[in-house]
Scaffold this active site. Structure first.
Site, PDB file in Angstrom:
ATOM      1  N   ASP A  52     -12.821   2.805  -1.163  1.00 14.75           N
ATOM      2  CA  ASP A  52     -12.082   3.156   0.046  1.00 14.75           C
ATOM      3  C   ASP A  52     -12.869   4.219   0.800  1.00 14.75           C
ATOM      4  O   ASP A  52     -13.948   4.624   0.365  1.00 14.75           O
ATOM      5  CB  ASP A  52     -10.691   3.626  -0.375  1.00 14.75           C
ATOM      6  CG  ASP A  52      -9.676   3.484   0.732  1.00 14.75           C
ATOM      7  OD1 ASP A  52     -10.020   2.955   1.793  1.00 14.75           O
ATOM      8  OD2 ASP A  52      -8.530   3.912   0.527  1.00 14.75           O
ATOM      9  N   HIS A  53     -12.293   4.644   1.904  1.00 13.60           N
ATOM     10  CA  HIS A  53     -12.930   5.621   2.799  1.00 13.60           C
ATOM     11  C   HIS A  53     -14.176   6.317   2.248  1.00 13.60           C
ATOM     12  O   HIS A  53     -14.137   6.920   1.173  1.00 13.60           O
ATOM     13  CB  HIS A  53     -11.940   6.739   3.136  1.00 13.60           C
ATOM     14  CG  HIS A  53     -10.757   6.264   3.887  1.00 13.60           C
ATOM     15  ND1 HIS A  53      -9.811   7.114   4.367  1.00 13.60           N
ATOM     16  CD2 HIS A  53     -10.361   5.020   4.240  1.00 13.60           C
ATOM     17  CE1 HIS A  53      -8.872   6.424   4.969  1.00 13.60           C
ATOM     18  NE2 HIS A  53      -9.179   5.147   4.911  1.00 13.60           N
ATOM     19  N   HIS A 112       0.867  -1.188   0.000  1.00 10.19           N
ATOM     20  CA  HIS A 112       0.000   0.000   0.000  1.00 10.19           C
ATOM     21  C   HIS A 112       0.899   1.231   0.000  1.00 10.19           C
ATOM     22  O   HIS A 112       1.876   1.288   0.732  1.00 10.19           O
ATOM     23  CB  HIS A 112      -0.871  -0.025   1.270  1.00 10.19           C
ATOM     24  CG  HIS A 112      -1.928   1.029   1.304  1.00 10.19           C
ATOM     25  ND1 HIS A 112      -1.652   2.355   1.531  1.00 10.19           N
ATOM     26  CD2 HIS A 112      -3.269   0.943   1.133  1.00 10.19           C
ATOM     27  CE1 HIS A 112      -2.791   3.042   1.505  1.00 10.19           C
ATOM     28  NE2 HIS A 112      -3.789   2.211   1.272  1.00 10.19           N
ATOM     29  N   CYS A 158      -3.673   2.738  -4.236  1.00 12.41           N
ATOM     30  CA  CYS A 158      -4.668   3.532  -3.509  1.00 12.41           C
ATOM     31  C   CYS A 158      -4.734   4.914  -4.148  1.00 12.41           C
ATOM     32  O   CYS A 158      -3.803   5.713  -4.022  1.00 12.41           O
ATOM     33  CB  CYS A 158      -4.283   3.617  -2.033  1.00 12.41           C
ATOM     34  SG  CYS A 158      -5.438   4.624  -1.093  1.00 12.41           S
ATOM     35  N   HIS A 189      -7.610   0.432  -4.320  1.00 14.74           N
ATOM     36  CA  HIS A 189      -8.400   1.170  -3.338  1.00 14.74           C
ATOM     37  C   HIS A 189      -8.895   2.405  -4.060  1.00 14.74           C
ATOM     38  O   HIS A 189      -8.074   3.247  -4.454  1.00 14.74           O
ATOM     39  CB  HIS A 189      -7.532   1.629  -2.168  1.00 14.74           C
ATOM     40  CG  HIS A 189      -7.214   0.538  -1.189  1.00 14.74           C
ATOM     41  ND1 HIS A 189      -6.495   0.781  -0.036  1.00 14.74           N
ATOM     42  CD2 HIS A 189      -7.524  -0.768  -1.170  1.00 14.74           C
ATOM     43  CE1 HIS A 189      -6.383  -0.354   0.647  1.00 14.74           C
ATOM     44  NE2 HIS A 189      -6.993  -1.308  -0.020  1.00 14.74           N
ATOM     45  N   TYR A 205     -15.003   4.306   7.530  1.00 18.04           N
ATOM     46  CA  TYR A 205     -15.440   2.939   7.263  1.00 18.04           C
ATOM     47  C   TYR A 205     -16.894   2.661   7.656  1.00 18.04           C
ATOM     48  O   TYR A 205     -17.229   1.584   8.130  1.00 18.04           O
ATOM     49  CB  TYR A 205     -14.489   1.942   7.937  1.00 18.04           C
ATOM     50  CG  TYR A 205     -13.171   1.876   7.189  1.00 18.04           C
ATOM     51  CD1 TYR A 205     -13.067   1.138   6.024  1.00 18.04           C
ATOM     52  CD2 TYR A 205     -12.056   2.598   7.617  1.00 18.04           C
ATOM     53  CE1 TYR A 205     -11.871   1.094   5.301  1.00 18.04           C
ATOM     54  CE2 TYR A 205     -10.863   2.570   6.902  1.00 18.04           C
ATOM     55  CZ  TYR A 205     -10.787   1.809   5.744  1.00 18.04           C
ATOM     56  OH  TYR A 205      -9.618   1.767   5.028  1.00 18.04           O
TER      57      TYR A 205
END
Ligand code: DNO
Length: 348
Positions: free
Chosen positions: A310-311, A198, A236, A265, A324
């Site tokens: 993602d987020h 990552h 990401c 991501h 999350y």
């Protein structure tokens, strides 16, 4: 593309069944959370986690993360013991059918934000990184706390780690990473598990600690350290995309065409003029990244790895783990699935 969703285990407020209800969901991204970093995960706990996921009709294919012990990043003599443990975790996870392991090589702190609950103009809350706030932070004196990391270390532990890292510059970190990869990638190959690093979030040094998985030049260097498809990336978009020097669409194109992205991501961020950023909804017009263009290059390159939204922001009154929650990530998942379906139908 295999759509996946991060789940923090039985204690997660987001239940597996809810995730299952998101159309086209394929796999769960999870980990064992109650074992200290660097230790071997018990076979029983792996089997139990796998069963929970599979009982919800989802696949147990991706682990995020098997964390890397600081002694490995610091290059201490004790690293060999932790590397042996890491190899054993790869073998055990392979036996349980896991296909991809995500990890990072960031010293001390993983993702860094200055506020986890910034209220945006529509009333939702998001994680943000404001340079002005960061400049006032000092994790050692703790005059201002570091959101998300306050309880991970005591002040003494932090002081000790910072002292040790004062001897580790970027080149030393590269060499410690190379040492680690040269040992674990052959094990990943034998066990058919793709390792997916990552990137650093955000992708530059923070608090004087070195960060190296940050830009295209360094990703090229990383992939050459061990030139095997088992040595790959978690790409990401929000981490690399939080610095304007990274051209995300070009980078996704390059690394997916090389078959080196195993896990995506997908997150959007809104870059502000002074280099600060706010995490935004996935929908392209809300942020600085063009999610449609990213999905297009993935589709063009026949991306068949895992991808997770993602987020997300906190919306509709949801509370819980910042980034999350269920709702905004589910909206992101459907937005991404919709783009993919369109590409499938218009490019055949
Ligand atoms: C943040 C996550 C990271 C990521 C690790 C991977 O929300 O994307 O914490 O899981 O860096 O090791």
């Amino acid at each position: 593309m295999k759509l996946s969703f991060r789940w923090y285990g039985a204690d997660d407020a987001v239940k597996l069944q809810y995730i299952r209800q998101i159309p086209s969901m394929d796999s769960i991204v999870t980990a064992i959370y109650d074992v200290p970093v660097g230790e071997v995960w018990s076979n029983e706990s792996i089997v139990k986690l796998k069963a929970e996921v599979e009982n919800a009709n989802l696949k147990f294919d991706v682990i995020e993360s098997v964390p890397v012990h600081e002694d490995i990043k610091l290059g201490l003599p004790t690293r060999d013991k932790y590397i042996e443990n890491y190899k054993e975790n790869i073998r055990r996870l392979a036996k349980a059918g896991v296909k991809v392991i995500c990890y990072n090589f960031m010293p001390v702190f993983d993702w860094t934000r200055t506020q986890l609950d910034k209220v945006l103009e529509d009333g939702s809350t998001a994680l943000v990184y404001y340079k002005e706030q960061l400049e006032k932070m000092d994790p050692l004196t703790g005059e201002l706390s570091l959101p998300g990391w306050d309880s991970s270390y005591t002040k003494d532990q932090l002081a000790d780690l910072f002292k040790q890292y004062s001897k580790v510059d970027e080149e030393a970190l590269w060499s410690n990473l190379e040492y680690f990869l040269k040992q674990i990638i052959p094990v990943a190959e034998q066990n058919d598990i793709k390792m997916a690093i990552h990137p650093d979030d955000p992708p530059y040094n923070i608090f004087g600690l070195p960060r190296i998985i940050t830009n295209e030049k360094n990703l090229d260097r990383f992939l050459k350290l061990v030139d095997s498809k088992y040595n790959g990336l978690t790409f990401c978009t929000g981490s690399l995309g939080s610095a304007s020097f990274n051209n995300i669409v070009e980078m996704v194109d390059k690394y997916s065409s090389q078959g080196r992205i195993h896990f995506m991501h997908v997150r959007n961020v809104k870059l502000l003029e002074d280099g600060s950023f706010e995490e935004s909804a996935h929908y392209s017009p809300c942020g600085s990244l063009d999610i449609v263009a990213i999905m297009k290059v993935l589709h063009k390159n026949n991306f068949d790895g895992y991808l997770r939204p993602d987020h997300g922001r906190m919306i509709w009154g949801e509370t819980g783990r910042p980034g999350y929650g269920l709702y905004d990530r589910a909206l992101g998942a459907m937005y991404i699935a919709g783009i993919w379906e369109t590409l499938e139908k218009t490019n055949k």
